[in-house]
Design an enzyme around this catalytic site. Structure first.
Site, PDB file in Angstrom:
ATOM      1  N   ASP A  22      -6.763   1.091   0.823  1.00 61.30           N
ATOM      2  CA  ASP A  22      -6.668   1.619   2.252  1.00 61.30           C
ATOM      3  C   ASP A  22      -8.123   1.014   2.995  1.00 61.30           C
ATOM      4  O   ASP A  22      -9.090   0.433   2.037  1.00 61.30           O
ATOM      5  CB  ASP A  22      -6.153   2.611   2.447  1.00 61.30           C
TER       6      ASP A  22
ATOM      7  N   LYS B  97       0.948  -1.312  -0.057  1.00 58.19           N
ATOM      8  CA  LYS B  97       0.124  -0.024  -0.179  1.00 58.19           C
ATOM      9  C   LYS B  97       0.997   1.369   0.126  1.00 58.19           C
ATOM     10  O   LYS B  97       0.437   2.170  -0.709  1.00 58.19           O
ATOM     11  CB  LYS B  97      -0.939   0.086   1.358  1.00 58.19           C
TER      12      LYS B  97
END
Ligand code: SF4
Length: 218
Positions: A139, A121
């Site tokens: 997320d 991420k």
């Protein structure tokens, strides 16, 4: 499951509601942006932006942070969560940049992910937001919105969410879609109180329609 066409339509509508959706993390260099993203884990961007001016001034380059004392770093970031781990990751990340990348933040996910503290991420956020290389960081907001809108299967893991979103949207829309979904999750379709009654996506959203049937006030 929402079709490609309807997924794109939903992202377009999000863009109309939030035309200025973009990262609020502030940084002056790719190195500092990488640090800001590491610092932002489980913390708000606002809290990160409050401490980064002094932190960045103290450690302007990977070399300076690579040689920092952990206690000095901790003192500058102790207002945010996980500051001990973040201190360790940022110093070793800076050391990795110096020893393996000549102090230059790499432009590929695979190289970024070799650095301590940099997961998929974080790497995707750096690629997309700083280098403008198409990537789709998933997320908590992106994950929730993709599922509420049935863009992805309800039980999809994070990697599947990323892959399905990338398959349903053209690559030139990935960066904007990621930013819009984050804003959508923060301000419209929040985790606890989604504003379904006023939502311009209600027509596309089976979850919202179900919620309204169960509780017309939501
Ligand atoms: Fe979220 Fe409700 Fe809008 Fe669906 S209708 S996207 S659940 S706020």
């Amino acid at each position: 499951m929402l079709s490609k066409e309807k997924t794109r339509k939903a992202i377009e509508i999000m863009g109309q509601v939030f035309p200025n959706a973009r990262t609020s993390l502030q940084a002056d260099t790719s190195f500092h942006f990488l640090l800001a993203v590491i610092l932002s884990a489980q913390t708000t961007d606002i809290a990160v932006n409050k401490l980064t001016p002094a932190f960045f001034a103290r450690y302007p380059t990977p070399e300076t942070l690579a040689n920092a004392l952990p206690t000095d770093v901790m003192n500058l970031i102790k207002t945010i969560g996980l500051y001990r781990n973040k201190t360790k990751y940022m110093i070793t990340c800076a050391q990795g940049l110096v020893t393996r990348f000549d102090g230059v933040v790499p432009h590929s996910r695979s190289e970024l992910m070799t650095l301590p503290g940099v997961g998929r991420k974080t790497a995707d956020v750096v690629l997309a937001e700083w280098f403008h290389i198409p990537a789709f960081a998933v997320d908590t907001h992106v994950n929730r919105i993709a599922k509420r809108l049935s863009i992805v299967p309800q039980k999809a893991d994070v990697l599947t969410v990323e892959k399905v979103l990338m398959a349903k949207l053209p690559s030139q829309l990935w960066i904007a879609a990621h930013q819009r979904m984050i804003f959508w999750g923060r301000y419209q379709c929040t985790a606890r109180s989604p504003k379904c009654t006023t939502c311009p996506l209600l027509e596309l959203c089976a979850e919202g329609q179900k919620r309204l049937l169960q509780s017309p006030e939501s």
